[in-house]
Scaffold this motif. Structure first.
Motif, PDB file in Angstrom:
ATOM      1  N   LYS A 198       0.834  -1.207   0.000  1.00  9.57           N
ATOM      2  CA  LYS A 198       0.000   0.000   0.000  1.00  9.57           C
ATOM      3  C   LYS A 198       0.868   1.256   0.000  1.00  9.57           C
ATOM      4  N   ALA A 199       1.908   1.279   0.836  1.00 11.21           N
ATOM      5  CA  ALA A 199       2.793   2.441   0.908  1.00 11.21           C
ATOM      6  C   ALA A 199       3.548   2.632  -0.410  1.00 11.21           C
ATOM      7  N   ALA A 200       4.008   1.525  -0.997  1.00  8.87           N
ATOM      8  CA  ALA A 200       4.756   1.616  -2.256  1.00  8.87           C
ATOM      9  C   ALA A 200       3.872   2.155  -3.374  1.00  8.87           C
ATOM     10  N   LYS A 201       2.629   1.703  -3.429  1.00 10.06           N
ATOM     11  CA  LYS A 201       1.716   2.151  -4.486  1.00 10.06           C
ATOM     12  C   LYS A 201       1.305   3.613  -4.322  1.00 10.06           C
ATOM     13  N   SER A 202       1.338   4.136  -3.111  1.00  6.99           N
ATOM     14  CA  SER A 202       0.921   5.518  -2.886  1.00  6.99           C
ATOM     15  C   SER A 202       2.095   6.501  -2.841  1.00  6.99           C
ATOM     16  N   THR A 203       3.311   6.005  -3.034  1.00  4.61           N
ATOM     17  CA  THR A 203       4.491   6.860  -2.986  1.00  4.61           C
ATOM     18  C   THR A 203       4.889   7.270  -4.402  1.00  4.61           C
ATOM     19  N   HIS A 256       7.033   8.108  -7.620  1.00 10.39           N
ATOM     20  CA  HIS A 256       8.281   7.528  -8.109  1.00 10.39           C
ATOM     21  C   HIS A 256       9.465   8.386  -7.678  1.00 10.39           C
ATOM     22  N   GLY A 257      10.503   7.740  -7.193  1.00  7.58           N
ATOM     23  CA  GLY A 257      11.713   8.422  -6.791  1.00  7.58           C
ATOM     24  C   GLY A 257      11.725   8.903  -5.355  1.00  7.58           C
ATOM     25  N   GLN A 258      10.600   8.791  -4.676  1.00  3.12           N
ATOM     26  CA  GLN A 258      10.517   9.205  -3.288  1.00  3.12           C
ATOM     27  C   GLN A 258      10.707   7.992  -2.382  1.00  3.12           C
ATOM     28  N   PRO A 259      11.242   8.200  -1.176  1.00  2.00           N
ATOM     29  CA  PRO A 259      11.384   7.080  -0.248  1.00  2.00           C
ATOM     30  C   PRO A 259      10.019   6.565   0.212  1.00  2.00           C
ATOM     31  N   ILE A 260       9.904   5.269   0.340  1.00  2.00           N
ATOM     32  CA  ILE A 260       8.676   4.648   0.821  1.00  2.00           C
ATOM     33  C   ILE A 260       8.695   4.662   2.340  1.00  2.00           C
ATOM     34  N   VAL A 261       7.626   5.165   2.926  1.00  2.00           N
ATOM     35  CA  VAL A 261       7.527   5.263   4.379  1.00  2.00           C
ATOM     36  C   VAL A 261       6.285   4.509   4.823  1.00  2.00           C
ATOM     37  N   LEU A 262       6.477   3.564   5.734  1.00  2.00           N
ATOM     38  CA  LEU A 262       5.334   2.855   6.314  1.00  2.00           C
ATOM     39  C   LEU A 262       4.734   3.727   7.403  1.00  2.00           C
ATOM     40  N   GLY A 263       3.407   3.890   7.366  1.00  2.00           N
ATOM     41  CA  GLY A 263       2.731   4.760   8.341  1.00  2.00           C
ATOM     42  C   GLY A 263       2.339   4.048   9.581  1.00  2.00           C
TER      43      GLY A 263
END
Length: 116
Positions: free
Chosen positions: A102-107, A109-116
Protein backbone atom coordinates in the motif's frame (compact mmCIF):
# COMPACT_ATOMS: atom_id res chain seq x y z
CA UNK A 1 32.04 -7.47 2.32
CA UNK A 2 33.38 -10.73 3.68
CA UNK A 3 30.67 -13.35 3.86
CA UNK A 4 30.64 -16.13 6.47
CA UNK A 5 31.77 -19.42 4.89
CA UNK A 6 28.34 -21.09 4.92
CA UNK A 7 26.82 -18.16 3.02
CA UNK A 8 28.98 -18.94 0.02
CA UNK A 9 27.23 -22.33 -0.27
CA UNK A 10 23.79 -20.70 -0.59
CA UNK A 11 21.91 -22.05 -3.63
CA UNK A 12 22.28 -19.78 -6.69
CA UNK A 13 23.49 -16.76 -4.69
CA UNK A 14 24.34 -14.04 -7.25
CA UNK A 15 27.91 -12.86 -6.64
CA UNK A 16 30.02 -10.19 -8.29
CA UNK A 17 33.59 -10.70 -9.49
CA UNK A 18 34.90 -9.96 -5.98
CA UNK A 19 32.67 -12.59 -4.37
CA UNK A 20 30.16 -10.13 -2.89
CA UNK A 21 26.39 -10.48 -3.21
CA UNK A 22 24.62 -8.64 -6.02
CA UNK A 23 21.41 -6.71 -5.33
CA UNK A 24 19.16 -4.87 -7.77
CA UNK A 25 17.06 -3.05 -5.16
CA UNK A 26 17.61 -1.83 -1.59
CA UNK A 27 15.01 -4.22 -0.15
CA UNK A 28 17.06 -7.17 -1.43
CA UNK A 29 20.09 -6.03 0.57
CA UNK A 30 17.89 -5.51 3.63
CA UNK A 31 16.35 -8.99 3.57
CA UNK A 32 19.82 -10.46 2.95
CA UNK A 33 21.15 -8.61 6.01
CA UNK A 34 18.16 -9.61 8.15
CA UNK A 35 18.70 -13.25 7.16
CA UNK A 36 22.37 -13.11 8.12
CA UNK A 37 21.48 -11.47 11.44
CA UNK A 38 18.88 -14.13 12.21
CA UNK A 39 21.41 -16.86 11.37
CA UNK A 40 24.14 -15.24 13.47
CA UNK A 41 21.65 -14.89 16.35
CA UNK A 42 20.92 -18.62 16.24
CA UNK A 43 17.36 -18.44 14.92
CA UNK A 44 18.24 -21.16 12.37
CA UNK A 45 21.27 -23.01 11.07
CA UNK A 46 22.69 -22.29 7.65
CA UNK A 47 21.82 -25.86 6.66
CA UNK A 48 18.16 -25.14 7.52
CA UNK A 49 18.40 -21.92 5.51
CA UNK A 50 19.93 -23.58 2.46
CA UNK A 51 17.32 -26.35 2.48
CA UNK A 52 14.43 -23.89 2.86
CA UNK A 53 15.76 -21.59 0.14
CA UNK A 54 16.47 -24.56 -2.13
CA UNK A 55 12.88 -25.77 -1.75
CA UNK A 56 11.60 -22.28 -2.50
CA UNK A 57 13.81 -21.95 -5.60
CA UNK A 58 12.62 -25.36 -6.82
CA UNK A 59 9.07 -23.99 -7.02
CA UNK A 60 10.04 -22.19 -10.23
CA UNK A 61 10.39 -25.61 -11.83
CA UNK A 62 6.98 -26.80 -10.69
CA UNK A 63 5.28 -26.12 -14.03
CA UNK A 64 3.00 -23.39 -12.67
CA UNK A 65 4.46 -20.75 -14.96
CA UNK A 66 5.09 -18.40 -12.03
CA UNK A 67 8.67 -17.17 -12.01
CA UNK A 68 9.87 -15.03 -9.14
CA UNK A 69 13.11 -13.14 -8.79
CA UNK A 70 15.87 -14.67 -6.70
CA UNK A 71 15.33 -12.38 -3.72
CA UNK A 72 11.55 -12.86 -3.88
CA UNK A 73 12.31 -16.53 -3.23
CA UNK A 74 14.81 -15.47 -0.57
CA UNK A 75 12.13 -13.40 1.21
CA UNK A 76 9.61 -16.26 1.01
CA UNK A 77 12.17 -18.66 2.49
CA UNK A 78 13.04 -16.20 5.25
CA UNK A 79 9.36 -15.78 6.14
CA UNK A 80 8.91 -19.56 6.09
CA UNK A 81 11.70 -20.01 8.63
CA UNK A 82 10.46 -17.13 10.81
CA UNK A 83 7.04 -18.77 11.06
CA UNK A 84 8.44 -22.30 11.45
CA UNK A 85 10.68 -21.11 14.29
CA UNK A 86 7.77 -19.16 15.83
CA UNK A 87 9.60 -15.84 15.58
CA UNK A 88 6.61 -14.31 13.76
CA UNK A 89 3.15 -15.40 12.77
CA UNK A 90 2.20 -15.68 9.11
CA UNK A 91 -0.58 -13.13 9.64
CA UNK A 92 1.93 -10.60 11.02
CA UNK A 93 4.19 -11.05 8.01
CA UNK A 94 1.25 -10.76 5.61
CA UNK A 95 0.18 -7.57 7.36
CA UNK A 96 3.63 -6.11 6.83
CA UNK A 97 3.58 -7.14 3.15
CA UNK A 98 0.17 -5.51 2.70
CA UNK A 99 1.29 -2.31 4.44
CA UNK A 100 4.45 -2.18 2.32
CA UNK A 101 2.48 -2.76 -0.89
CA UNK A 102 0.00 0.00 0.00
CA UNK A 103 2.79 2.44 0.91
CA UNK A 104 4.76 1.62 -2.26
CA UNK A 105 1.72 2.15 -4.49
CA UNK A 106 0.92 5.52 -2.89
CA UNK A 107 4.49 6.86 -2.99
CA UNK A 108 5.50 8.99 -5.98
CA UNK A 109 8.28 7.53 -8.11
CA UNK A 110 11.71 8.42 -6.79
CA UNK A 111 10.52 9.21 -3.29
CA UNK A 112 11.38 7.08 -0.25
CA UNK A 113 8.68 4.65 0.82
CA UNK A 114 7.53 5.26 4.38
CA UNK A 115 5.33 2.86 6.31
CA UNK A 116 2.73 4.76 8.34
Amino acid sequence: MTLPDPVLSTPNLPLDQDGGPVFTAPWEARVFAMTLQAYESGVFTWQEWAETLGAELAKDGDGSGDTLGYYDHWLNAFETLLTRKEVAEASQLQGLRDAWDKAAKSTPHGQPIVLG
